[in-house]
Design a protein around this motif. Structure first.
Motif, PDB file in Angstrom:
ATOM      1  N   SER A   1      88.200  51.186  53.863  1.00 27.30           N
ATOM      2  CA  SER A   1      89.595  51.586  54.094  1.00 27.30           C
ATOM      3  C   SER A   1      90.448  50.368  54.406  1.00 27.30           C
ATOM      4  CB  SER A   1      89.692  52.577  55.257  1.00 27.30           C
ATOM      5  OG  SER A   1      88.840  53.666  55.043  1.00 27.30           O
ATOM      6  N   ILE A   2      89.908  49.492  55.268  1.00 25.17           N
ATOM      7  CA  ILE A   2      90.660  48.296  55.643  1.00 25.17           C
ATOM      8  C   ILE A   2      90.818  47.376  54.438  1.00 25.17           C
ATOM      9  CG2 ILE A   2      90.593  46.204  57.025  1.00 25.17           C
ATOM     10  CD1 ILE A   2      89.106  47.890  59.144  1.00 25.17           C
ATOM     11  N   ALA A   3      89.709  47.175  53.714  1.00 22.33           N
ATOM     12  CA  ALA A   3      89.762  46.255  52.580  1.00 22.33           C
ATOM     13  C   ALA A   3      90.779  46.728  51.553  1.00 22.33           C
ATOM     14  CB  ALA A   3      88.376  46.137  51.946  1.00 22.33           C
ATOM     15  N   VAL A   4      90.762  48.021  51.273  1.00 19.50           N
ATOM     16  CA  VAL A   4      91.697  48.542  50.280  1.00 19.50           C
ATOM     17  C   VAL A   4      93.137  48.437  50.794  1.00 19.50           C
ATOM     18  CG1 VAL A   4      92.442  50.663  49.141  1.00 19.50           C
ATOM     19  CG2 VAL A   4      90.032  50.030  49.159  1.00 19.50           C
TER      20      VAL A   4
ATOM     21  N   VAL B   1      97.139  46.324  61.717  1.00 19.10           N
ATOM     22  CA  VAL B   1      96.785  47.360  60.743  1.00 19.10           C
ATOM     23  C   VAL B   1      95.278  47.634  60.700  1.00 19.10           C
ATOM     24  CG1 VAL B   1      96.788  47.933  58.279  1.00 19.10           C
ATOM     25  CG2 VAL B   1      98.869  47.107  59.367  1.00 19.10           C
ATOM     26  N   PRO B   2      94.432  46.594  60.575  1.00 18.62           N
ATOM     27  CA  PRO B   2      92.996  46.891  60.498  1.00 18.62           C
ATOM     28  C   PRO B   2      92.485  47.686  61.702  1.00 18.62           C
ATOM     29  CG  PRO B   2      93.404  44.595  59.979  1.00 18.62           C
ATOM     30  CD  PRO B   2      94.701  45.158  60.439  1.00 18.62           C
ATOM     31  N   THR B   3      92.911  47.283  62.892  1.00 20.96           N
ATOM     32  CA  THR B   3      92.457  47.980  64.085  1.00 20.96           C
ATOM     33  C   THR B   3      92.897  49.434  64.070  1.00 20.96           C
ATOM     34  OG1 THR B   3      92.923  45.890  65.164  1.00 20.96           O
ATOM     35  CG2 THR B   3      92.277  47.710  66.573  1.00 20.96           C
ATOM     36  N   MET B   4      94.146  49.649  63.705  1.00 24.78           N
ATOM     37  CA  MET B   4      94.659  51.024  63.711  1.00 24.78           C
ATOM     38  C   MET B   4      93.971  51.868  62.647  1.00 24.78           C
ATOM     39  SD  MET B   4      98.676  50.675  64.490  1.00 24.78           S
ATOM     40  CE  MET B   4      99.262  49.915  65.993  1.00 24.78           C
ATOM     41  N   VAL B   5      93.834  51.298  61.453  1.00 24.25           N
ATOM     42  CA  VAL B   5      93.185  52.045  60.370  1.00 24.25           C
ATOM     43  C   VAL B   5      91.764  52.393  60.784  1.00 24.25           C
ATOM     44  CG1 VAL B   5      92.294  51.869  58.003  1.00 24.25           C
ATOM     45  CG2 VAL B   5      94.615  51.096  58.531  1.00 24.25           C
ATOM     46  N   MET B   6      91.087  51.417  61.378  1.00 24.41           N
ATOM     47  CA  MET B   6      89.717  51.627  61.815  1.00 24.41           C
ATOM     48  C   MET B   6      89.645  52.778  62.805  1.00 24.41           C
ATOM     49  SD  MET B   6      87.327  48.570  63.165  1.00 24.41           S
ATOM     50  CE  MET B   6      88.319  47.301  62.498  1.00 24.41           C
ATOM     51  N   THR B   7      90.523  52.718  63.795  1.00 22.77           N
ATOM     52  CA  THR B   7      90.543  53.739  64.837  1.00 22.77           C
ATOM     53  C   THR B   7      90.740  55.130  64.241  1.00 22.77           C
ATOM     54  OG1 THR B   7      91.560  52.086  66.224  1.00 22.77           O
ATOM     55  CG2 THR B   7      91.661  54.338  67.006  1.00 22.77           C
TER      56      THR B   7
ATOM     57  N   VAL C   1      99.004  53.973  54.486  1.00 24.36           N
ATOM     58  CA  VAL C   1      98.147  53.771  53.310  1.00 24.36           C
ATOM     59  C   VAL C   1      96.679  53.812  53.738  1.00 24.36           C
ATOM     60  CG1 VAL C   1      97.399  52.051  51.605  1.00 24.36           C
ATOM     61  CG2 VAL C   1      99.832  52.481  51.944  1.00 24.36           C
ATOM     62  N   GLY C   2      96.377  53.121  54.822  1.00 22.75           N
ATOM     63  CA  GLY C   2      95.013  53.074  55.327  1.00 22.75           C
ATOM     64  C   GLY C   2      94.502  54.452  55.706  1.00 22.75           C
ATOM     65  N   VAL C   3      95.366  55.240  56.338  1.00 20.91           N
ATOM     66  CA  VAL C   3      94.975  56.593  56.758  1.00 20.91           C
ATOM     67  C   VAL C   3      94.681  57.455  55.532  1.00 20.91           C
ATOM     68  CG1 VAL C   3      95.892  58.712  57.805  1.00 20.91           C
ATOM     69  CG2 VAL C   3      96.157  56.524  58.979  1.00 20.91           C
ATOM     70  N   LEU C   4      95.510  57.292  54.512  1.00 21.06           N
ATOM     71  CA  LEU C   4      95.304  58.034  53.271  1.00 21.06           C
ATOM     72  C   LEU C   4      93.936  57.697  52.668  1.00 21.06           C
ATOM     73  CD1 LEU C   4      96.553  59.769  50.887  1.00 21.06           C
ATOM     74  CD2 LEU C   4      97.160  57.560  49.877  1.00 21.06           C
ATOM     75  N   PHE C   5      93.636  56.385  52.579  1.00 18.98           N
ATOM     76  CA  PHE C   5      92.356  55.982  52.002  1.00 18.98           C
ATOM     77  C   PHE C   5      91.192  56.420  52.890  1.00 18.98           C
ATOM     78  CE2 PHE C   5      94.940  53.033  49.437  1.00 18.98           C
ATOM     79  CZ  PHE C   5      94.447  53.398  48.200  1.00 18.98           C
TER      80      PHE C   5
ATOM     81  N   CYS D   1      91.054  59.021  54.642  1.00 20.96           N
ATOM     82  CA  CYS D   1      90.892  60.446  54.372  1.00 20.96           C
ATOM     83  C   CYS D   1      90.087  60.652  53.089  1.00 20.96           C
ATOM     84  CB  CYS D   1      92.281  61.092  54.273  1.00 20.96           C
ATOM     85  SG  CYS D   1      92.290  62.772  53.667  1.00 20.96           S
ATOM     86  N   ILE D   2      90.493  59.935  52.028  1.00 23.62           N
ATOM     87  CA  ILE D   2      89.791  60.071  50.744  1.00 23.62           C
ATOM     88  C   ILE D   2      88.335  59.616  50.878  1.00 23.62           C
ATOM     89  CG2 ILE D   2      89.695  59.227  48.360  1.00 23.62           C
ATOM     90  CD1 ILE D   2      92.778  58.957  48.513  1.00 23.62           C
ATOM     91  N   PHE D   3      88.142  58.451  51.481  1.00 26.97           N
ATOM     92  CA  PHE D   3      86.795  57.882  51.547  1.00 26.97           C
ATOM     93  C   PHE D   3      85.857  58.732  52.409  1.00 26.97           C
ATOM     94  CE2 PHE D   3      88.615  53.389  50.736  1.00 26.97           C
ATOM     95  CZ  PHE D   3      88.796  53.723  49.405  1.00 26.97           C
TER      96      PHE D   3
END
Lengths: 267, 769
Positions: B256-259, B278-284, B353-357, B359-361
């Motif tokens: 998710s982070i990489a994308v 962003v990475p920290t938040m997406v990760m969380t 964007v990260g949250v969307l990915f 979710c998909i992943f």
């Protein structure tokens, strides 16, 4: 003593130059060649005597706004020292009648006086600085004072065609530590030894300004003068155009006209 | 419902993984385009009025962005041979600084004096050879009495001095230049530190601030992100006790982070102090999705299903909640686009964007990975003691709901009352933690000489050489004096001081002539003379425009809050309307830009939060399939932010840029708790249970999941607190507080509230109609 020392240096270097010319084919160092070209430049301009002129300075900022300054100049050639010059300010009106008298010296600080009409006093300015802006323009005072061999160390760099004219490209490094520049790169045309363009580099060696001379006109069948000069500051985008409206030679000026005692009467 | 695409990742995991990772890698490659930007301008839109005013001023006068080298001799006295030699040499050397256009120091200050009819213009310390005690005393008395120097380049006590290096930074991205300049200044300082060990050196100035922005963003990136990974692994391991689950989760969040970073790179975005989060938040946020999928699967397996069955069961149960919670979280982050600060909008967009990915992943890659990896047939029954603990807690709430409700109401109202303690305050120097070198330097400068902030005042006459008019000069002088009486102002550099000094010099240094010239021509002629006598780089272009129609008064201001700064600005404007209505004043500086941005941003973010609230409530009505529940959900969704800001009001009371986005950011996150709780509650109510039984059911079914996700989210955001950069650490802290409060609200306030006000039997209600 200093003067004597300098002139002996000059003589020696002249002799050296002549010798190097004589023994043509003998490899000349870049320094020698640079000095020789500078000397030829000085020599070609020798003997103009005195002149008076009328000029405008157009100051432009990076946004393209402009403002005009006007002045007239009187100059006297000196053989064994730097030239003498009088600048009489005409515009803006609040400095009209202010007169600036300058005796150029190669190494020591110039002698400078200014007559302030409102104060009706002549003030001598003692300062080693010669790189401050002239009337808020992009010209430093040192850009406008007369060209003297002793002011620089020269080095020939290359031949180059500038605006269709075969030219020498020289590097000249100011000898005065109070100069605002670390070096200047000068384009001198091979035919008449006129300065076509100068690049000025600041003390950290970055390009600061570029001067280009235009509309060269021949006076007294010998002396070329540009009637228009552009100075562009590469760092702040400001520029100054120096326009000569009128230039006369053999005007009968003498040393007496360049006297701090009579500054009040200069018009 | 159509489950085919989800079944596909369970049935054909290898295909999904191969295609998935090819797409992930292709997208992630965009990250190579990413770069860090450190200049403060990333905080401001190009049309920001304070930014345009500042840039306009920078065009009219020479630029005064710069680096300050602060020198403190251990002897406590600047006026001795060693220190003056140091300043003298360093001033000379500083001219080699890349992009430098002006060096101001004690030694190269242009000292003017008169001798008979001579006017002398010279560096205050020109020749080191002729320095003796008498000369030191002379230099000291000149320096400490020169309004242009005191509190700017020399401390009033004469114990600390400053060398200012002004640089000409390009428009746009200045990071590379800022780093180049700072490194040169640091190298210069190291050289003199070795040569003059009896001196302490500090660096401040806008260039150093930009440099610190960039380096701290980079450091956060390289320390906080790995730490977050470790924390996630630890939490997953502790809670789910499955290696495959933990590994798969790490793969999902890493992807998710990489994308996300790849998308940022392909879109030509840059990393900043905000987007570095962003990475920290997406990760969380991604971890929560994975936890739901894996824990339900484990539950399924504990019921005796095999891995495949359990996965399918989990996916069909979780796809809707994961989608809804991702959507609400995404909407919350997307409303950061309302922010007046571009990098905060970037933060919102990238996290969305990260949250969307994520979710998909978590619905594709995660099940596919679990499918191909060996997992033991049911590890352990989820410990029943914890389950009953949550239930017992629920029973307690139910039993005491009549007392809890008024109590929680009082607490909530009190806390919300404290939220009025909060004041917007953006002080750029205070963004940096006291432990940082930069902050220590600005604090030292503030303590001994002046604040780091500057505030510049341009006075326009709109007339060629209009500055020289005596009445104008008098106004400028009166205004300068007024500025000097302002408590926030440490130093004022004004052209009128130069005029007074010149007038004195022109009258044989007679102190009685330390007055403004009373004639326009006289003033103009002084200026002409003085300008020609100045050296390169020390001209008057920083104070006067090309045709002397505009002047700039430069002040050094204490590192005060934005309130004081903007108040000072309005007072100055007020002064002009009262005393100099013919002159125009503009005030500008980076500090003032920050002074305004807090308010502008808060106003726009409130709009954003309102939009977020409407959209999210709409989503909830859709998700809970009930308008009434949607309306009830408003309360537990809004209360946590109110209470959180109340706690903040008690804890700190200072709200900076970072906090202005917390409102809409947390809204999207905390809504998840409400969704889960209310959907289970409603499910029970519709099945015919009363409010009490439904609350019991909700506690039993989602209680544990809620505190686990809260734990993960709060931990994730509190890791941001480790940033030395207040915008990030405060944002992390307040977000964590609000997330924890949200759980408390859902557990302590919502159940009693429902029991008190949702009395009607749903079936009765329907029959009555």
């Amino acid at each position: 003593m200093n003067r004597n020392f300098l002139s002996s240096v000059t003589i020696i270097s002249l002799v050296l130059t002549l010798m190097s010319y004589a023994s043509s084919g003998h490899a000349q160092s870049a320094q020698e060649k640079g000095l020789a070209i500078a000397k030829e430049r000085k020599l070609r301009d020798k003997g103009w005597g005195d002149s008076t002129g009328n000029m405008s300075m157009i100051l432009r900022n990076a946004q393209g706004e402009e403002v005009e300054r006007k002045m007239h100049l009187k100059s006297l050639e000196l053989v064994d020292d730097g030239d003498k010059g009088l600048t009489i300010f005409d515009q803006p009106l609040d400095v009209k009648g202010t007169v600036f008298l300058n005796f150029t010296h190669a190494i020591e600080p110039d002698d400078q006086w200014m007559y302030l009409p409102k104060l009706s006093k002549v003030k001598r300015i003692r300062s080693r600085n010669k790189s401050g802006p002239f009337m808020g323009s992009e010209f430093a005072f040192e850009d406008m004072s007369s060209f003297e061999i002793e002011k620089y160390k020269f080095k020939y760099l290359r031949d180059e065609t500038f605006e269709g004219q075969a030219s020498f490209v020289l590097e000249q490094e100011p000898t005065d530590e109070n100069s605002g520049y670390s070096k200047q790169i000068v384009w001198v045309d091979k035919k008449h030894y006129r300065v076509l363009k100068i690049e000025f580099y600041d003390r950290k060696g970055s390009l600061l300004k570029e001067l280009v001379n235009y509309e060269f006109t021949l006076y007294l069948d010998k002396f070329w003068r540009p009637l228009r000069t552009e100075m562009f500051n590469e760092q702040n985008g400001k520029s100054t155009e120096l326009i000569t409206h009128e230039l006369n030679f053999n005007t009968g000026l003498s040393d007496n006209d360049f006297n701090k005692g009579t500054l009040k009467n200069v018009r | 419902m159509n489950n085919t695409w989800l079944d596909f990742s369970v049935n054909r995991p290898k295909t999904v993984l191969i295609i998935g990772f090819m797409l992930i890698i292709a997208t992630a490659l965009g990250a190579k385009n990413l770069y860090f930007r450190g200049d403060y301008k990333v905080f401001f839109e190009e049309s920001n009025p304070q930014r345009t005013a500042f840039e306009e001023m920078q065009r009219t006068f020479s630029k005064n962005d710069g680096a300050s080298i602060i020198i403190a001799p251990k002897s406590g006295n600047v006026f001795n041979l060693q220190t003056l030699s140091l300043i003298h040499e360093m001033t000379e050397d500083a001219q080699q600084t890349p992009l430098s256009i002006r060096i101001d120091s004690l030694t190269n200050f242009q000292h003017t004096w008169a001798e008979d009819d001579d006017m002398i213009v010279e560096d205050l310390v020109y020749d080191l050879a002729d320095l003796d005690q008498q000369r030191f005393d002379y230099i000291r008395s000149i320096a400490l009495n020169e309004p242009n120097l005191v509190n700017r380049l020399i401390s009033p006590k004469g114990d600390v001095t400053v060398i200012n290096v002004s640089v000409n930074l390009a428009e746009g991205d200045q990071t590379a230049e800022v780093i180049e300049v700072t490194e040169s200044i640091k190298a210069l300082t190291d050289k003199y530190k070795a040569k003059y060990p009896e001196h302490d050196f500090y660096h401040t100035g806008v260039v150093l601030m930009n440099y610190s922005f960039a380096t701290f963003a980079k450091r956060d990136f390289s320390t906080i992100v790995p730490l977050m990974f470790l924390t996630v692994i630890l939490i997953m391991w502790l809670l789910l006790k499955t290696a495959v689950g933990t590994f798969s989760t790490v793969v999902v969040i890493a992807s998710s982070i990489a994308v996300t970073m790849g998308v940022a790179g392909w879109f030509g975005m840059f990393m900043s102090t905000a987007t570095v989060n962003v990475p920290t938040m997406v990760m969380t946020l991604a971890v929560a999705d994975c936890i739901h999928v894996i824990s339900t699967m484990l539950y399924g397996m504990s019921l005796g299903k095999d891995k495949k069955e359990a996965l399918l069961y989990s996916l069909s149960l979780n796809k809707m909640p994961i989608f809804i919670t991702s959507a609400t979280t995404g909407v919350g982050f997307l409303t950061l686009n309302f922010a007046a600060v571009p990098i905060l909008a970037d933060l919102g967009n990238l996290t969305a964007v990260g949250v969307l990915f994520a979710c998909i992943f978590s619905l594709t890659i995660l099940p596919a990975l679990i499918m191909i990896l060996p997992i033991k047939q049911l590890p352990k029954q989820i410990s029943s003691s914890k389950l009953s603990y949550t239930e017992r807690f629920g029973e307690w709430v139910i039993a005491h709901h009549k007392r809890i409700l008024p109590f929680t109401l009082v607490v909530a109202v009190t806390a919300i009352g404290f939220s009025f303690n909060n004041q917007l305050n953006d002080v750029p120097t205070d963004y940096f933690d006291k432990s940082t070198k930069f902050r220590k330097s600005t604090d030292f400068q503030q303590q001994h000489i002046s604040g780091m902030a500057n505030l510049d005042f341009s006075i326009f006459t709109d007339e060629d050489s209009g500055i020289n008019k005596p009445q104008t000069l008098q106004k400028i002088e009166a205004f300068s004096q007024w500025l000097r009486t302002q408590p926030e102002i440490d130093h004022v550099s004004t052209i009128t001081d130069t005029f007074k000094r010149l007038n004195k010099n022109m009258h044989g240094d007679d102190p009685n002539y330390y007055l403004l010239p009373d004639d326009r021509e006289l003033a103009a002629q002084y200026l002409l003379l003085y300008e020609m006598s100045l050296p390169y780089g020390l001209d008057l272009t920083n104070q006067l425009d090309m045709n002397k129609s505009t002047t700039r008064i430069m002040t050094m201001v204490k590192n005060v809050g934005s309130k004081e700064l903007t108040a000072l600005e309005s007072k100055a404007q007020q002064w002009f309307t009262t005393y100099a209505p013919n002159l125009k004043l503009t005030v500008a500086s980076p500090a003032l830009m920050f002074g305004h941005i807090g308010e502008t941003n808060m106003a726009s973010m409130l709009e954003g939060t309102l939009v977020a609230l409407l959209l999210i409530s709409g989503l909830l009505v859709f998700a809970l399939k009930s308008f009434k529940m949607g309306v009830i959900s408003l309360l537990p969704n809004l209360l946590p932010a109110g209470i959180g800001f109340g706690i903040w009001g008690i804890y700190s009371g200072e709200v900076n840029l970072g906090l202005s986005v917390v409102l809409s950011m947390t809204l999207g996150i905390i809504v998840d708790d409400t969704v889960h709780f209310l959907s289970k509650y409603r499910h029970a109510r519709i099945s015919g249970n009363d409010a009490e039984q439904s609350v019991r059911y909700a506690f039993a079914s989602v209680g544990r999941a809620l505190w686990i996700t809260t734990l993960v989210l709060a931990t994730g955001f509190s890791i941001l607190m480790l940033s030395p950069f207040a915008l990030n650490s405060d944002m992390g802290l307040l977000t964590s507080i609000i997330i924890v409060v949200a759980l408390a609200v859902d557990f302590l306030f919502l159940p009693p509230f429902l029991m008190a006000f949702d009395r009607k039997n749903i079936k009765q209600e329907l029959t009555h109609e």
